[in-house]
Design an enzyme around this catalytic site. Structure first.
Site, PDB file in Angstrom:
ATOM      1  N   GLU A  64     -60.106 -23.442   9.029  1.00  0.00           N
ATOM      2  CA  GLU A  64     -60.793 -24.892   9.154  1.00  0.00           C
ATOM      3  C   GLU A  64     -59.733 -25.853   9.431  1.00  0.00           C
ATOM      4  OE1 GLU A  64     -64.859 -24.231   6.524  1.00  0.00           O
ATOM      5  OE2 GLU A  64     -62.854 -24.725   5.585  1.00  0.00           O
ATOM      6  N   ASP A 118     -73.780 -20.131  10.236  1.00  0.00           N
ATOM      7  CA  ASP A 118     -74.801 -19.270   9.857  1.00  0.00           C
ATOM      8  C   ASP A 118     -76.126 -19.663   9.464  1.00  0.00           C
ATOM      9  OD1 ASP A 118     -74.725 -19.105   6.826  1.00  0.00           O
ATOM     10  OD2 ASP A 118     -72.460 -19.235   7.415  1.00  0.00           O
TER      11      ASP A 118
HETATM   12  N1  ADE Z   1     -70.129 -21.835   4.458  1.00  0.00           N
HETATM   13  C1  ADE Z   1     -70.373 -21.216   5.552  1.00  0.00           C
HETATM   14  N2  ADE Z   1     -71.703 -20.737   5.366  1.00  0.00           N
HETATM   15  C2  ADE Z   1     -71.806 -20.714   4.118  1.00  0.00           C
HETATM   16  C3  ADE Z   1     -72.971 -20.342   3.328  1.00  0.00           C
HETATM   17  N3  ADE Z   1     -74.201 -19.665   4.013  1.00  0.00           N
HETATM   18  N4  ADE Z   1     -73.032 -20.681   2.103  1.00  0.00           N
HETATM   19  C4  ADE Z   1     -72.015 -21.416   1.479  1.00  0.00           C
HETATM   20  N5  ADE Z   1     -71.154 -21.791   2.198  1.00  0.00           N
HETATM   21  C5  ADE Z   1     -70.974 -21.577   3.557  1.00  0.00           C
END
Ligand code: ADE
Length: 229
Positions: free
Chosen positions: A13, A197
């Site tokens: 990041e 996601d």
């Molecule tokens: N960072 C990226 N995706 C995530 C998720 N599904 N849950 C928690 N932190 C995240």
């Protein structure tokens, strides 16, 4: 001149911004490396804090106490909690914890201690600049709440429960704690997250596929925002 703290939880990041910094110096404290220098003409201190609420809150406090930052930007990836799709950008309106026990609208334990709020509001001008930078880049930009907890949200039941209780646009693991640290110090902040996601059963695979691409999107937006700070 403003001194801007930029926090990412993972090396992926902060990688893009670290490479672009000039006059870069490194200071290691409490096992984390703080990179001070210039980025697009702005004075910045960039740091990878590690995953989760404790790592991110203590690193944010260090940025304020040791490095004297007066603005904090948290960047990185997140799971979607609402309409935002993979590679859309979410700019925080506010941030809260989804895993703090004992929170109901009537009995919120955060309301017992300074600064007596259960959700931490991002700075309106930083929100505006982040949205403007995202739109200039041609990505979909959403503003909304960030829900933070010490867990990767990776199944539908877990996500549905968090969404029903906290109504987030994105879920992740640091923003709320950084927002909290900023609030007690009176430091303006904004969280800029690129969706990697959907925080559901396919989250882990999607996260692995999009982590770096999404992380770079968020970093690019900060980079372009810095010209205006
Ligand atoms: N960072 C990226 N995706 C995530 C998720 N599904 N849950 C928690 N932190 C995240």
């Amino acid at each position: 001149m403003a001194k801007i703290g930029i926090i990412g939880a993972m090396e992926s990041e902060i990688a893009l911004l670290k490479d672009r910094m000039s006059d870069r110096t490194e200071t290691v404290r409490a096992g984390r490396t703080f990179y001070a220098g210039k980025l697009r003409g702005a004075d910045v201190v960039l740091v990878c804090c590690g995953v989760g609420k404790v790592n991110s809150a203590l690193t944010c406090q260090m940025l304020v106490d040791w490095f004297g930052v007066d603005t904090v930007i948290n960047i990185g990836v997140a799971g979607s909690g609402g309409e935002a799709k993979v590679r859309d950008i979410v700019v925080s309106t506010d941030a809260l914890y989804h895993d703090l026990c004992g929170i109901t609208p009537e009995d919120d334990i955060l309301l017992d201690s300074y600064p007596f709020v259960s959700s931490f509001a991002a700075d309106p001008e930083l929100i505006r600049l982040a949205v403007e930078a995202g739109e200039k880049r041609g990505v979909n930009v959403f503003t909304g709440r960030i829900a933070t907890g010490d867990q990767f949200v990776g199944n539908k039941a877990q996500k549905d429960d968090i969404v029903a209780r906290t109504h987030p646009m994105a879920v992740e693991m640091e923003g709320g704690a950084i927002a909290h640290a900023c609030a007690v110090n009176g430091v303006p902040f904004v969280i800029i997250r690129s969706i990697s996601d959907n925080a559901d059963d396919g989250a882990e695979m999607s996260f692995e596929a999009f982590e770096q691409i999404a992380a770079d999107d968020a970093a690019e937006i900060v980079s372009s925002m810095l010209e205006k700070l």
